[in-house]
Structure formats: structure tokens, C-alpha cells
Design an enzyme around this catalytic site. Structure first.
Site, PDB file in Angstrom:
ATOM      1  CG  ASP A 119      28.291 -11.794  14.833  1.00  0.00           C
ATOM      2  OD1 ASP A 119      27.226 -11.165  14.714  1.00  0.00           O
ATOM      3  OD2 ASP A 119      29.093 -11.597  15.758  1.00  0.00           O
ATOM      4  CG  ASP A 158      32.198 -12.390  18.424  1.00  0.00           C
ATOM      5  OD1 ASP A 158      30.953 -12.354  18.394  1.00  0.00           O
ATOM      6  OD2 ASP A 158      32.910 -11.384  18.318  1.00  0.00           O
ATOM      7  CG  ASP A 211      27.145 -15.288  17.013  1.00  0.00           C
ATOM      8  OD1 ASP A 211      26.243 -14.773  16.337  1.00  0.00           O
ATOM      9  OD2 ASP A 211      28.109 -14.653  17.462  1.00  0.00           O
TER      10      ASP A 211
END
Length: 870
Positions: A314, A611, A615
Site C-alpha cells: 500500500d 493499514d 487492504d
């Protein structure tokens, strides 16, 4: 569904009916298996089946000590496995916590506060700043509404919402400006809307379905161990069959002797100490990783991280700091000032700030047209408000200005940002004159300006030059904010944005973490691919990726719509699009899974970092899920196999190195155990071919494998790194544990130990030594071989003289302790009688030590040959 219920909302009766129809607004909790079920699962292994058969046969033949010993081993291994597996996943529970709380709805024409669980489709919900959205909503009315959707989209900026804008139903989440989604946070403004979906039908509910599923991928170590287990089981079966043939051809063996020989062979070959040593190696790796800010939630993930060949990361909060930072300040005449530092901490400076007056005016405007706060409390800087506004407060402090001093000016009116106006402003009194300070998009501010602030004062605005500047910055992924001001002569009503003096612009970006670029480079050196997968804008993602070195200027960012189009053309088209790419932008949660699946189809072991809630499904889908500890949501942490407590991408790379160290140690332990087993196997075969009695009874073999050698194999798991682990290329995903180098070691070391042990056993019997004494001396020789073998197993290629002797104090201590334990058993009546052990003379000790030392010479020659060959 969208009901037009007017201002009255649903009636209480209708809400109750819909609650029965649609169910509560909660997410179901997946069933967790009980302890008994988990315990029984531990016996589903070929190793266990063989040992169970060996124990049962031992009891049937009256070999009570052997049977009890084997069963104790089985129960101990099952207990260890049960403790490990009982840490069940709670991802769905964490998701459910996100949507719990109180919701404000209109029912029966009145505003009521109800539990979020009682919200139903069709409810009219009221939202205000700080609220958590209770369900998916279609907005009816909105005022200055902005929502933080980073948990769903990865977009670092709060998203402006507008009930008047109609978005397509199949539009990406980030583009649905007339909708709000369950679990997101209202950062400012207010609105009301109609509930369109609750529970599992919401966007977060769809994610819950994915997170609650069983992981489809297995950790690489489990794949290798299972393959290795079946190979050993087949080898044992074949060896017993061959031994039976040899014994039948030799003659002189009755049925009981053949059965006992078969049990002894099975016991000697099975690496009974492997489960304990494996657990120690993984637990030790877990502890070492914890010191590097990597918390392991699932023990097997220790080695799995070291096996990864690809990381899908990410962007927001992982590679970047998730805090907008002003990187450049631009004055109207073309002067550009770089700004250092990152995040909300005011550390940094405006490089070459020689025009403090004009930069100061830029700062004053950004601070006054601003609703945020920045304070130092509890040893750190704490911010509250819109991240764009916060960036201006940090900018002022870097310039050495006092935010409280600036805000001491009398404020007549604060003009909040609204998407319809495209600017925010403040009307203040300065030196007795009312002034309008405004900030907004460059297009808006430039269109409203007639002059610009030059070095000598106001001058005609140069629109072409300013336009070229901000368009160039936008292409680089920056968010550009322009600032302007003017004196106000008429205070009646809201001041118009016209005849402004253009003060300049600032270029903002969510900056890279300081260590991220180096960490990506270390991954590349270690043969590990890295891709950025984000919900952010393609231009922003591309700029960050170029700075990281993930892609070149000419490489394109792959977007969600491009993936949707490729998916319609089949897996081959999807793989062709995904495999060469390293930047993915405007990606939805389901598409992250498609990306992970594609790389896994290509043969990679994939780790996914993140986070946010967005995700979590991909983290569950991948071989290894990695969550950020500081900024990570509960959902991300619960879906992850491991958590990075300092949110530092570099810690992942350190974890990969530790994972490789763990796997190397597991290989060393397996080589040690299999070579020991092979030596016993060779000893048995030679005895059967020669027509001699069994060289050791079954209980002696168990003692040798679990006690005399069991200490060393566990201690070998403590071996520190040899160096250069991260410079090695990743192991092939299909690479077996039992590969060429280990096979060479087993054949050479096992032949030396087994062949020389048989030679001693044969010589003793030929010289008239009684059988029990011959077995006693043969067992002692095997113990000595085991101790020397353990010391030589500290490295697969390096000489023992190249290794710091006390680098692994546990092994240095385990070798003499194991020898003393065996010597102590000789002089302990019950244990000595059970194992048929007797004291040994000094002459016998000298001969056995001389024979055992030959292994040291052979191992050193083999390693020297291997180093020369490679």
C-alpha cells in the site's frame, strides 16, 4: 433500496418490520473450532501414522517402555501444535467493531439516537463532523461535507461529498461523491441520507466476506515440510520392505524379531525431534523479529516472510507518512523554494528563504483561512483537522512564524471550504482594514485575481507562467493550492472572490518515509519484486513510485478501470497487464485480490502490506499479510500474519532477512536429523545383511533421537546469521527442502557414522563381546558421532574454524550436556536398566573418541570441496 419517505423518515413499525426482513446491521462471526478438534488435527500426518503404528505394535509385543516413549512424543507434539493453532482469526470481529456505536436517524418525524445494529435500509440518517457512518448511504442533502475514506480506498485526502452530484452505480468507491460508506469518518460538514445497504451488503460487509474466508494459499514452509514428510514416509515404507526381504533371505529371524526390527527402523528414520526444533527455530525468529519491530501473529509466518519473492505494498501510511507536507513554495514571479521535513512535526526549513515578506504573506493567508489545530503535547506534535490546513500550520512554524500570533488578528468571518465554491477563506481586520484571505485551486484563485505580488509590490498577473507552473506540478503528482488576498471596502454580506492579488502557490504531497527508498533497493538486491497498490490518484502514485525507483518515467500506472477491462477478456489478458507493472492506482479492494492472484499465478510468493480495511482481503489472499501497527485498522491487524509496529517499510526487509535465517537453520536441523536417521538405517541394514542381531533396541533408538541428539538439534536452531542472507536470491517456490546439498551431506555424513558404527559393532561381536555390551558401546559411539555432527552442522559451507565458536552458546552448552545426560543415564539404575546401559572403561572411551573424530575430518574435506566447486 432507496425509499423516498420525506422528512418523516420510517415509522417505528416499518423499521421493526425491516429489521426482521434484513437482519441487524452487524457482521457475522465465523465459527472457531474447539480445542478438541484442533488437538485431533495434529495427528493428521504420515509421520504420526507411522509412529502410532509403531507404538501399537510395541504394546502388542510387550515392549512397554518403547510404546510409552513413542506415545509421549506424540502427545507432546500434538500439544505444541494445538497451542499454536488456537490463536484463531478475528478479522470479522474487528470489522464488526468498526460499525458499532450510535446512529442519529429520523423516525416518526423525530430525530432519534439508536444502536447502529438497529439501522435498516430506508432509514434517514443524520451525519455531522466526527460521526462514523453507520451504513452505506445515498445523500439527500449535504453542507460542506468531507469524509475520510482512507480505510476503504487508501486515498490520503478527505473526500468532498455533494448530494447534488449524481455518480454512476458502477463507479469506483473514490468517485461516488453522492454516497457515504459504513465505517468511514466525517471530518467536517453535515449531511443526511437514506440507507441503501446494511451489514454484509455494505462495501465493508463485502470485504468481511473475503476476510472471513479460509486462506487459499499455504506458507511455503508448510508446503515443503508436507512434501518432505511424504517423501520420508515413502522412504520408510520402502526401507522396511527391503529389510524384510533381506531378513527372509538371510534366515535365522523369527516373526517377533522381524517386527521389532521394522519398528526400530521406523523409529530410527523418523525425525522425531523435528517438530520441537521447528517450533524453537520459528519462536526464536519471532523473538528476533520483535526486536526489529515486527510482531508475528502466526508462528509459521516467520519463515514465510523470508520466502517471499514479491511484495504488494500500500502507498498511504506504508511507503509514505500519510500526512500531507508542503514540498515547494512558489511565488508569482517564478521564485521556487524547497521545503524540507515531513509530517506534522515542524522539523525542517524553507531552503534559501530570501524573500521572507512575501513567503510570510503566503503563510499568513494559509493560517487564517484555516480551521485546524497543531499542538505539542505528551512529547509529540498532535494535530486535529483537515490535513491540507494542518500542512499550512507546519509551514508557518518552519518559517519561524507564530500561529497564535497570526490568529490574534480580529476575525470577522470564517468561510469554510465547499466543493461548490472551491475555496476557503477568512475575513480579518489588519492594521484597521478588513482583508479577505483565500486559498483554493489554482484555477479558481487565478481566475479571481487581477494582480500578483511581485518583489516590488503588486503587478499585472502573468497567467500563462503561473498556469504552466501549476500544471507541471500536478503532472508530478503534487496537490497544488493557490493563495490570494484583497482589501474589502464593502462589508455587507459574504465578500466576493474577485479583484484578488495572487500571492503564490504551495505544492503538497504525502511524502515518502525516509527509509522507504533504501528498503525498496534492498528488496531489489535480494531478488524481491515490489509493486505499489493504492486507491490514490494515478499521477500521485506515479510520482511516488518514480521517487522510490519502482518505475521509470515512461512506465504507465495501471488503474482500476484498466484492470476491469482486462478482467473481462480473461486471466491471460489480466496477467499480461499486471505482471510487468509496478504501479497500480485507483484500485478497489476486490481488484487488489486480482492483482495478488495474478502474481501468484506467475509463480511468486506474495506478501501484501497495508493499514486499511481496503487492504484486508488481499492480505488474506496472499501468502503473507503484513499490517502497519501504528496507523493500521483492527481489521488489517487481524487479517495479517505479522504486524510492523513502527509502520516502517524497512522493518519488513529486516524481517525478510530474519525469515531467511530461520529457514537456513531449519535446513541445518533437518540435515542433522536425517543424516542421523540414515546412519541408523545403514547400521540396521548392514546388521541384517550380516545376519547379526538388531544393533539397538527400539527404546535405545528413541533415546538416541530424542534425548542424546534432541538437545543438539534444538540448540542448532539458535544459530545466528552467517551473513549475506539478503544478498542471496529468493528460493524457488517449488524448491524442496531435501535438495542436492542436503542429500550430499546426508549420504556422506550418514555413511561415515553408520558404516563405522557397524564396523565397531561387528568387531565387538566377532571378538566375543556379549550382545548387550556391544549394543551399549555402539550406542555410545552414535552419541559421540551426534555431538561432533551437531558442531559441524553450524554451516553448510563454512569451515568450523571460520565460525565464531561461542556465537551460539546454546549449542556449545548442549553438546557437553547431552553427553553428560547419557553418561548420567548409565549410572542411574531405572534408566540404565531400561536402556540396557553399562559403564565404559578408559580404553573403550579412547577407541570410541578416535573413531568418532573421523567425521570431523570428512566434513571439513567435503565443505572445502564444495567451496572450491562454487
Amino acid at each position: 433500496m432507496l425509499d423516498k419517505m420525506g422528512d418523516l423518515g420510517l415509522t417505528t413499525a416499518e423499521a421493526a418490520r425491516r429489521l426482521v426482513m434484513y437482519g441487524p446491521n452487524t457482521l457475522p462471526e465465523p465459527p472457531i473450532p474447539g480445542l478438541a478438534t484442533i488437538f485431533l488435527r495434529q495427528f493428521l500426518s504420515p509421520f504420526i501414522y507411522i509412529l502410532l503404528i509403531a507404538a501399537i505394535v510395541s504394546f502388542l509385543l510387550g515392549q512397554l517402555p518403547s510404546g510409552i516413549f513413542i506415545m509421549a512424543v506424540l502427545v507432546l507434539n500434538a500439544a505444541i501444535g494445538t497451542v499454536q493453532e488456537y490463536s484463531a482469526q478475528r478479522s470479522a470481529a474487528a470489522l464488526r467493531e468498526i460499525v458499532r456505536g450510535i446512529a442519529h436517524v429520523i423516525r416518526d418525524g423525530n430525530v432519534k439516537s439508536i444502536d447502529v445494529e438497529d439501522v435498516v435500509p430506508g432509514d434517514r440518517v443524520l451525519l455531522s463532523s466526527g460521526n462514523k457512518v453507520p451504513a452505506d448511504l445515498k445523500l439527500i442533502d449535504s453542507y460542506n461535507l468531507a469524509v475520510d475514506e482512507s480505510m476503504l480506498t487508501g486515498e490520503s485526502l478527505a473526500v468532498s461529498k455533494n448530494a447534488q452530484e449524481i455518480s454512476a452505480e458502477n463507479a469506483p468507491i473514490a468517485d461516488r461523491t453522492d454516497c457515504c460508506f459504513a465505517g468511514t469518518i466525517v471530518t467536517h460538514g453535515r449531511a443526511d441520507g437514506v440507507v441503501t445497504a446494511t451489514a454484509l451488503e455494505t462495501e465493508i460487509g463485502r470485504i468481511a466476506r473475503h476476510v472471513g474466508r479460509e486462506r487459499i494459499s499455504e506458507p511455503p514452509l508448510m508446503i515443503r515440510i508436507r512434501r518432505f514428510t511424504y517423501q520420508v514416509a515413502f522412504g520408510i515404507f520402502l526401507a522396511i520392505l527391503l529389510l524384510a526381504v533381506v531378513m527372509l533371505l538371510s534366515g535365522g529371524y523369527d516373526a517377533d524379531a522381524m517386527i521389532l526390527m521394522g519398528i526400530g527402523l521406523a523409529v530410527s528414520t523418523i525425525p522425531e525431534g523435528l517438530p520441537a526444533a521447528l517450533t524453537v527455530a520459528l519462536a526464536l525468529g519471532m523473538r528476533r523479529m520483535a526486536r526489529l519491530d515486527v510482531i508475528i501473529r502466526k508462528l509459521i509466518a516467520v519463515e514465510a516472510l523470508g520466502s517471499c519473492t514479491f511484495i504488494c505494498s500500500d502507498k498511504t501510511g506504508t511507503l509514505t507518512v500519510n500526512e500531507l507536507t508542503i514540498r515547494h513554495a512558489l511565488l508569482p514571479d517564478g521564485a521556487v523554494y524547497d521545503v524540507t521535513g515531513e509530517g506534522v512535526a515542524p522539523g525542517g526549513e524553507i531552503v534559501g528563504a530570501d524573500d521572507v515578506n512575501r513567503l510570510g504573506e503566503l503563510c499568513v493567508t494559509g493560517v487564517l483561512a484555516n480551521e485546524s489545530q497543531l499542538d505539542y503535547a505528551g512529547g509529540e506534535w498532535v494535530s486535529d483537522g483537515d490535513i491540507v490546513d494542518i500542512a499550512f500550520l507546519v509551514f508557518a512554524k518552519k518559517l519561524g512564524l507564530s500561529v497564535s500570533g497570526i490568529r490574534a488578528q480580529q476575525q470577522l468571518e470564517l468561510i469554510p471550504y465547499e466543493s461548490e465554491r472551491a475555496f476557503s477563506g477568512s475575513l480579518n481586520v489588519r492594521d484597521g482594514k478588513p482583508l479577505l484571505y483565500a486559498k483554493g485551486s489554482p484555477e479558481k484563485m487565478l481566475g479571481a485575481s487581477t494582480r500578483m505580488m511581485g518583489a516590488r509590490g503588486p503587478e499585472p498577473v502573468d497567467r500563462d507562467r503561473i498556469t504552466e507552473q501549476f500544471e507541471g506540478l500536478a503532472r508530478q503528482g503534487y496537490r497544488v493550492i493557490a493563495l490570494a488576498s484583497r482589501e474589502i471596502s464593502d462589508l455587507g454580506g459574504l465578500p466576493e472572490l474577485k479583484e484578488m492579488t495572487f500571492l503564490g502557490m504551495v505544492a503538497m504531497i504525502d511524502p515518502l518515509r525516509a527509509e522507504a527508498k533504501d528498503a525498496v533497493a534492498r528488496c531489489r538486491n535480494g531478488g524481491i519484486g515490489v509493486a505499489m497498490v493504492t486507491g490514490d490518484h494515478p499521477a500521485t502514485a506515479k510520482a511516488i513510485a518514480e521517487e522510490l525507483g519502482l518505475c521509470d518515467v515512461d512506465d504507465a500506472a495501471i488503474t482500476g478501470p484498466m484492470i476491469r477491462k482486462a478482467e473481462a477478456n480473461g486471466p491471460d489478458a489480466l496477467d499480461s497487464l499486471i505482471h510487468p507493472a509496478r504501479v497500480f492506482a485507483r484500485i478497489e479492494p476486490r481488484q487488489k485480490e486480482l492483482i495478488v492472484d495474478s502474481f501468484m499465478r506467475g509463480g511468486d510468493y506474495v506478501a501484501v502490506t497495508g493499514d486499511g480495511v481496503n487492504d484486508a482481503p488481499a492480505m488474506r489472499r496472499a501468502n503473507v499479510g503484513i499490517a502497519m501497527g501504528k496507523r493500521g485498522t483492527d481489521v488489517a491487524k487481524e487479517a495479517a500474519d505479522l504486524i510492523i509496529t513502527d509502520d516502517n517499510f524497512a522493518s519488513i526487509v529486516d524481517g525478510i532477512e530474519q525469515g531467511r535465517i530461520v529457514y537456513n537453520n531449519i535446513r541445518k536441523v533437518i540435515a542433522l536429523l536425517i543424516a542421523t536417521g540414515f546412519s541408523a538405517l545403514l547400521l540396521f541394514f548392514c546388521a541384517a545383511i550380516a545376519g547379526l542381531p538388531m544393533p539397538m533396541i527400539a527404546v535405545q533408538l528413541l533415546w538416541l533421537n530424542l534425548v542424546a541428539n534432541g538437545l543438539q538439534d534444538v540448540a542448532l536452531a539458535f544459530e545466528p546469521k552467517e551473513g549475506g542472507e539478503l544478498q542471496q536470491k529468493p528460493r524457488r517456490p517449488q524448491e524442496p527442502i531435501f535438495e542436492r546439498r542436503i542429500i550430499e551431506h546426508v549420504l556422506i555424513s550418514g555413511t561415515v557414522m553408520g558404516g563405522l558404527s557397524f564396523a565397531v559393532y561387528y568387531t565387538l561381536l566377532s571378538n566375543g563381546t556379549v550382545l548387550e555390551e556391544a549394543r551399549n558401546l555402539t550406542l555410545m559411539l552414535m552419541v559421540l558421532f551426534g555431538n561432533i555432527h551437531a558442531l559441524m552442522s553450524r554451516s553448510e559451507t563454512r569451515s568450523i574454524f571460520q565460525i565464531r565458536f561461542f556465537a551460539n552458546p546454546f549449542l556449545i552448552l548442549a553438546v557437553p550436556v547431552a553427553q553428560l545426560v547419557h553418561i548420567g543415564a548409565i549410572y542411574t539404575p531405572v534408566i540404565g536398566d531400561t536402556l540396557q546401559l553399562h559403564p565404559i572403561s578408559l580404553k573403550e572411551w579412547a577407541v570410541l573418541l578416535a573413531v568418532a573424530s573421523s567425521l570431523f575430518v570428512v566434513e571439513e574435506i567435503h565443505k572445502a570441496w564444495h567451496r572450491r566447486r562454487h
